[in-house]
Scaffold this active site. Structure first.
Site, PDB file in Angstrom:
ATOM      1  N   LYS A 111      32.016  44.260  42.836  1.00  0.00           N
ATOM      2  CA  LYS A 111      31.430  43.346  44.034  1.00  0.00           C
ATOM      3  C   LYS A 111      29.855  43.730  43.896  1.00  0.00           C
ATOM      4  O   LYS A 111      28.876  43.029  44.311  1.00  0.00           O
ATOM      5  CB  LYS A 111      32.032  44.139  45.083  1.00  0.00           C
ATOM      6  CG  LYS A 111      33.331  43.374  45.676  1.00  0.00           C
ATOM      7  CD  LYS A 111      33.731  43.304  46.820  1.00  0.00           C
ATOM      8  CE  LYS A 111      35.261  42.482  46.903  1.00  0.00           C
ATOM      9  NZ  LYS A 111      36.062  42.717  48.016  1.00  0.00           N
ATOM     10  N   LYS A 193      42.645  38.096  38.146  1.00  0.00           N
ATOM     11  CA  LYS A 193      43.672  38.454  38.714  1.00  0.00           C
ATOM     12  C   LYS A 193      44.337  37.387  39.844  1.00  0.00           C
ATOM     13  O   LYS A 193      43.340  36.882  40.448  1.00  0.00           O
ATOM     14  CB  LYS A 193      43.592  39.928  39.320  1.00  0.00           C
ATOM     15  CG  LYS A 193      44.652  40.713  40.117  1.00  0.00           C
ATOM     16  CD  LYS A 193      44.484  41.960  40.835  1.00  0.00           C
ATOM     17  CE  LYS A 193      43.583  41.579  42.105  1.00  0.00           C
ATOM     18  NZ  LYS A 193      43.514  42.515  43.039  1.00  0.00           N
ATOM     19  N   LYS A 196      44.492  37.207  47.038  1.00  0.00           N
ATOM     20  CA  LYS A 196      44.459  36.603  48.108  1.00  0.00           C
ATOM     21  C   LYS A 196      43.069  35.777  48.484  1.00  0.00           C
ATOM     22  O   LYS A 196      43.098  34.776  49.107  1.00  0.00           O
ATOM     23  CB  LYS A 196      44.603  37.482  49.229  1.00  0.00           C
ATOM     24  CG  LYS A 196      45.815  38.357  49.428  1.00  0.00           C
ATOM     25  CD  LYS A 196      45.548  39.508  50.303  1.00  0.00           C
ATOM     26  CE  LYS A 196      46.733  40.614  49.770  1.00  0.00           C
ATOM     27  NZ  LYS A 196      46.036  42.142  49.484  1.00  0.00           N
TER      28      LYS A 196
END
Ligand code: TYM
Length: 329
Positions: A111, A193, A196
């Site tokens: 991040k 990956k 969500k």
């Protein structure tokens, strides 16, 4: 009986990745281990969440735990904030973790390298809270997907360090990672990956997706132009991922599935994967609807929190005593 603990952070709706990499394993293990499973709601707020959405996602996550087969008579199921010791031990763990260790955590590193703005201190210290989640319960095993392995390894380091400084206190936990399905990839970009926070919404199947929508996502999954059904993870990662999903859900080996579809086009294989996934989603969703209608969630969580607190509060007391934090009156 050895103890096993794990949790899911419902920052959004639970995904097929969560199910294959984690949840379905909790269900399989609940007969043979003392299973403790919680909803990691404190972990959700390391980034802003709309309060209404968050509340709905938390409720859905509990209902999905049950719908996927977790049995409250076998497993202890609770909401993290219902057991106050998590936050308190989380702070103590942060005081036993070095900045260098947190800087090495992939999730944080990724991040910050992407230049994300407004990253919170909570996001940075999140692995310390996760260590507390695990260590409070003397868990022997922590079943997780591949992406959480690093956090469990840090937990081991923190626990060992604490034991060395203050005397034997924590059980050193081991990550438990399934051979098949530990890292389900995005359907639209198999180098990432399944997550969500999928921006395109095409790469991720949610457990509450309409099966028709899920089928569409699978049928349009990114594959390759090689055109041969075989297991070549490096050159055909999209195809490999689809076969892995079907293998995990059907309990067939990946080789067995390849054998069945050898010489066929990708469309036929995708159709099979979609059948397997949709059948599973339909089963889960029909139980989810029953559970939501039965209003049993609150009672299950209260009971779970009571059981969990009895274990967690005892560990926290011992930790505070060992550190010298309490005064004897
Ligand atoms: P979270 O909520 O990101 O994911 C929950 C579980 O699902 C697994 N998982 C996957 N497995 C395979 N393929 C995927 N694409 C995929 N995506 C997610 C994760 O590996 C995880 O096992 N920090 C944790 C929550 C947590 C926790 C804990 C876990 C908080 N405290 C203590 C274990 C023990 C997390 O964010 O997982």
């Amino acid at each position: 009986m050895k103890r096993m603990l794990s949790g899911i952070k419902p920052t959004g709706q639970l995904t097929l990745g969560n199910y294959i990499g984690a949840l379905r394993n909790f269900v399989n293990y609940q007969d043979d281990y003392e299973m403790i499973v919680f909803i990691a709601n404190l972990h959700c707020i390391t980034e802003y969440q709309d309060p209404e959405d968050l509340r709905k996602n938390l409720t859905d996550a509990v209902a999905l735990y049950l719908a996927c087969g977790l049995d409250p008579n076998k497993a202890t199921i609770f909401l993290q904030t219902d057991v106050h010791s998590h936050a308190e031990l989380g702070y103590i763990m942060a005081c036993n973790t070095y900045l260098g260790e947190l800087n090495r955590m992939t999730q944080f590193k990724d991040k910050s390298q992407k230049g994300e703005k407004n990253m919170t201190a909570g996001l940075y210290t999140y692995p310390c809270l996760m260590a507390a989640d695990i260590l409070l319960y003397d868990a022997n095993y922590v079943p997780v997907g591949e992406d959480q392995k690093q956090h469990v390894e840090l937990t081991r380091d923190i626990a060992q360090r604490f034991n060395n400084k203050y005397g034997e206190t924590f059980v050193i936990p081991e990550p438990l990672i399934a051979k098949v399905g530990a890292r389900i990839m995005s359907l639209s970009d198999p180098s990432k990956k399944m997550s969500k926070s999928d921006e395109t919404n095409k790469g991720c199947i949610y457990l509450l997706d309409d099966p028709k929508v899920a089928r569409k996502k699978i049928m349009s999954a990114v594959t390759d132009s090689i055109g041969i059904i075989q297991l070549d993870k490096e050159n055909q990662p999209g195809l490999y991922n689809l076969i892995e999903i079907a293998s995990a859900l059907s309990n067939r080996t990946m080789d067995d599935i390849v054998e069945q579809f050898k010489g066929e086009g990708y469309g036929k294989l995708k159709g099979y994967v979609a059948d397997v996934v949709c059948e599973e989603l339909e089963k889960i969703q029909s139980r989810y609807n029953e559970i939501m209608a039965s209003h049993q969630i609150e009672e299950i969580l209260l009971d779970g929190a009571k059981k969990a607190s009895a274990i967690a509060d005892k560990t926290l007391d011992e930790v505070k005593r060992k550190i010298g934090l309490e005064i004897k009156y």
